[in-house]
Scaffold this active site. Structure first.
Site, PDB file in Angstrom:
ATOM      1  N   ALA A   1      -1.102  14.837  -0.895  1.00  0.00           N
ATOM      2  CA  ALA A   1      -1.739  13.599  -1.359  1.00  0.00           C
ATOM      3  C   ALA A   1      -2.654  13.872  -2.545  1.00  0.00           C
ATOM      4  O   ALA A   1      -2.553  13.214  -3.593  1.00  0.00           O
ATOM      5  CB  ALA A   1      -2.527  12.955  -0.212  1.00  0.00           C
TER       6      ALA A   1
ATOM      7  N   ASP B   1      -3.192  11.172   4.648  1.00  0.00           N
ATOM      8  CA  ASP B   1      -3.489  11.286   6.078  1.00  0.00           C
ATOM      9  C   ASP B   1      -4.942  10.968   6.412  1.00  0.00           C
ATOM     10  O   ASP B   1      -5.240  10.597   7.549  1.00  0.00           O
ATOM     11  CB  ASP B   1      -3.163  12.706   6.581  1.00  0.00           C
ATOM     12  CG  ASP B   1      -1.703  12.847   6.998  1.00  0.00           C
ATOM     13  OD1 ASP B   1      -0.906  11.936   6.714  1.00  0.00           O
ATOM     14  OD2 ASP B   1      -1.369  13.882   7.613  1.00  0.00           O
TER      15      ASP B   1
ATOM     16  N   TYR C   1      17.647  19.393   9.396  1.00  0.00           N
ATOM     17  CA  TYR C   1      18.201  19.070   8.069  1.00  0.00           C
ATOM     18  C   TYR C   1      18.040  20.286   7.158  1.00  0.00           C
ATOM     19  O   TYR C   1      17.165  21.119   7.360  1.00  0.00           O
ATOM     20  CB  TYR C   1      17.516  17.833   7.463  1.00  0.00           C
ATOM     21  CG  TYR C   1      16.006  17.831   7.469  1.00  0.00           C
ATOM     22  CD1 TYR C   1      15.276  18.490   6.480  1.00  0.00           C
ATOM     23  CD2 TYR C   1      15.301  17.165   8.466  1.00  0.00           C
ATOM     24  CE1 TYR C   1      13.893  18.476   6.485  1.00  0.00           C
ATOM     25  CE2 TYR C   1      13.913  17.140   8.475  1.00  0.00           C
ATOM     26  CZ  TYR C   1      13.216  17.798   7.477  1.00  0.00           C
ATOM     27  OH  TYR C   1      11.844  17.784   7.477  1.00  0.00           O
TER      28      TYR C   1
ATOM     29  N   GLU D   1     -10.604  21.997  -3.021  1.00  0.00           N
ATOM     30  CA  GLU D   1      -9.781  22.397  -1.877  1.00  0.00           C
ATOM     31  C   GLU D   1     -10.500  23.499  -1.110  1.00  0.00           C
ATOM     32  O   GLU D   1     -10.942  24.480  -1.697  1.00  0.00           O
ATOM     33  CB  GLU D   1      -8.400  22.867  -2.371  1.00  0.00           C
ATOM     34  CG  GLU D   1      -7.559  23.624  -1.359  1.00  0.00           C
ATOM     35  CD  GLU D   1      -7.280  22.854  -0.061  1.00  0.00           C
ATOM     36  OE1 GLU D   1      -6.910  21.673  -0.133  1.00  0.00           O
ATOM     37  OE2 GLU D   1      -7.451  23.458   1.031  1.00  0.00           O
ATOM     38  N   GLN D   2     -10.558  23.334   0.206  1.00  0.00           N
ATOM     39  CA  GLN D   2     -11.297  24.304   1.021  1.00  0.00           C
ATOM     40  C   GLN D   2     -10.617  25.670   1.120  1.00  0.00           C
ATOM     41  O   GLN D   2     -11.276  26.695   1.296  1.00  0.00           O
ATOM     42  CB  GLN D   2     -11.530  23.746   2.425  1.00  0.00           C
ATOM     43  CG  GLN D   2     -10.255  23.559   3.225  1.00  0.00           C
ATOM     44  CD  GLN D   2     -10.494  22.950   4.602  1.00  0.00           C
ATOM     45  OE1 GLN D   2     -11.627  22.647   4.950  1.00  0.00           O
ATOM     46  NE2 GLN D   2      -9.451  22.771   5.375  1.00  0.00           N
TER      47      GLN D   2
ATOM     48  N   ARG E   1       8.510  21.976   2.137  1.00  0.00           N
ATOM     49  CA  ARG E   1       7.235  21.417   1.646  1.00  0.00           C
ATOM     50  C   ARG E   1       6.634  22.273   0.539  1.00  0.00           C
ATOM     51  O   ARG E   1       6.025  21.761  -0.397  1.00  0.00           O
ATOM     52  CB  ARG E   1       6.224  21.348   2.791  1.00  0.00           C
ATOM     53  CG  ARG E   1       6.743  20.631   3.990  1.00  0.00           C
ATOM     54  CD  ARG E   1       5.878  20.930   5.199  1.00  0.00           C
ATOM     55  NE  ARG E   1       4.702  20.099   5.194  1.00  0.00           N
ATOM     56  CZ  ARG E   1       4.657  18.867   5.682  1.00  0.00           C
ATOM     57  NH1 ARG E   1       5.712  18.348   6.243  1.00  0.00           N
ATOM     58  NH2 ARG E   1       3.574  18.170   5.643  1.00  0.00           N
TER      59      ARG E   1
END
Ligand SMILES: Cc1cc2nc3c(=O)[nH]c(=O)nc-3n(C[C@H](O)[C@H](O)[C@H](O)COP(=O)(O)OP(=O)(O)OC[C@H]3O[C@@H](n4cnc5c(N)ncnc54)[C@H](O)[C@@H]3O)c2cc1C
Length: 398
Positions: free
Chosen positions: A17, A293, A215, A36-37, A110
């Site tokens: 995101a 999210d 898949y 970003e952590q 991903r």
């Protein structure tokens, strides 16, 4: 906000995101800083299905060639019976999807999407090791505080910090809801299950209390699988941890060979307890909003969490681009009022599949299978045919 200079936008979280938003802002001529952590950028997990409502946006953001070279375009999505693998329904994807919706349906790793996003960003846009602990909102700016004691100041802040969002805490006092289910996820070398991958497909086997999805990803070299089953994990238990392939095999004992052969070929599996949250009434307070999210965590039973996050990101970037100087709160309201109804519906339907997919054999299951077996062609139009940029054109904030 200083009226003569571009807004300073801070994004907390460098997942799919946050990075999509950073790219969409960059393409819209706005810069941002992502915090970003993690000490390095990367994606956990394995596979992802990306539907046309998101792939059309990723293509417009310049990622088409990166996606076409790493993703797979499945020919169809098949629902099958757990015991004998007989087909309940087969919906076309592949060329059919591109023609009907003007964009492809992908299955992919991903990490490939994450890498494509990172590669498309200018250097220096993401600050690592930056765990945000709080956002303090003033009349004209927001101060972000980080675990290492540092601070940052921005005109607008976007919480893209996932289901455990720190920024969401300031809006609502809810907590993630455990679904009573966990998933084992794994990757298998497709050469070990040749019969199953002869035609690239998304396949879902539905059975009592559980279902199994697989898949192809990574250009077809690997097959991603997700095995859902009821568990008694509580919220305190580990969110994501290594699982034992033998436990998956035991949970799917008696299922058809198509399923058990994938499980038997898996060397390593990870275990995730599935949580979501209820839709909420608002995502924004003045200069702070939520995305992905953190705004609408959902169960993965429609394969939509990342798709919705990508739609969010493009919508928010457009609202910020179009904002009147000094009026960022109105831009965040416009974004939220467009996005909340759609993501709330997707959250609800994802939960609904949690029941529908897991019916015991019997009358309700036979009715479900009969309904799935004769789908109307327009059944998926609301999901796949949607173009968030078109919707934004005609959308008036409420
Ligand atoms: C089994 C499973 C299968 C799925 N399959 C699909 C699918 O096929 N298709 C689909 O569209 N979706 C799918 N999803 C959902 C999808 O994975 C998520 O919706 C999506 O990854 C959410 O992205 P995000 O960036 O909002 O959140 P996250 O991926 O959680 O990223 C949040 C980021 O914020 C960082 N962060 C957190 N807190 C802080 C902080 N305080 N300060 C700084 N940084 C912070 C984190 O380190 C992380 O990098 C699936 C989910 C699961 C569990």
């Amino acid at each position: 906000m200083r009226k003569d200079t571009p807004p300073r936008i801070a994004v907390v979280g460098g997942g799919l995101a946050g990075l999509t938003l950073a790219l969409a802002l960059h393409r819209a001529g706005l810069e941002c800083q992502v915090y970003e952590q993690a000490p390095r950028l990367g994606e956990v997990g394995a596979g992802l299905q990306l539907a046309p409502s998101a792939t059309r946006l990723l293509h417009r953001l310049g990622l088409e060639s990166a996606l076409r070279s790493s993703a797979v375009i499945p020919e169809a999505m098949e629902f099958r019976r757990w015991a004998d693998s007989s087909v309940i329904s087969r919906g076309l994807l592949g060329e059919y999807c591109e023609k009907r919706y003007g964009a492809p349906y992908y299955s992919m790793h991903r990490a490939d999407l994450h890498r494509a996003l990172v590669d498309a960003l200018p250097p220096g846009m993401v600050r690592l090791n930056a765990r945000c602990t709080m956002a303090e909102e003033g009349a004209d700016e927001v101060v972000l505080r980080f675990a290492d004691g540092s601070e940052a100041v921005a005109d607008a802040v976007v919480g893209a910090d996932g289901i455990h969002s720190v920024l969401r805490q300031a809006l609502v006092a809810d907590r993630p809801r455990f679904s009573g289910q966990s998933v084992y996820r794994g990757l298998v070398d497709s050469r070990r299950i040749p019969a199953l991958v002869a035609e690239p497909r998304v396949q879902l086997w539905l059975g009592p209390g559980r279902h199994f999805v697989c898949y192809p990803v990574s250009g077809g070299r690997l097959v991603n699988f997700v095995a859902t089953l009821p568990t008694s994990a509580s919220e305190d238990e580990s969110w994501s941890r290594r699982g034992r392939a033998a436990d998956v095999a035991a949970a799917y004992e008696g299922w058809c060979e198509d399923v058990t052969s994938v499980i038997a070929a898996a060397d390593q599996v990870s275990l995730w307890a599935l949580h979501d949250r209820d839709p909420i009434e608002r995502w924004s307070t003045g200069r702070v909003t939520l995305l992905g999210d953190s705004a609408h965590p959902m169960l993965p039973f429609l394969g939509q969490g990342a798709n919705q996050a990508i739609e969010d990101a493009v919508a928010l970037a457009a609202c910020l681009r179009d904002a009147a100087p000094g009026d960022l709160p109105a831009a965040l309201q416009r974004y939220e009022s467009l996005r909340r109804p759609r993501t709330s519906l997707v959250q609800e339907r994802s939960r609904g599949n949690s029941t529908a997919f897991h019916l015991a054999d019997g009358e309700a299951q036979r009715e479900r299978d009969a309904a799935m077996g004769t789908p109307a062609p327009e059944r998926q139009d609301w999901l796949h045919g949607y173009d968030v940029e078109d919707s934004l054109e005609s959308h008036q904030p409420v």
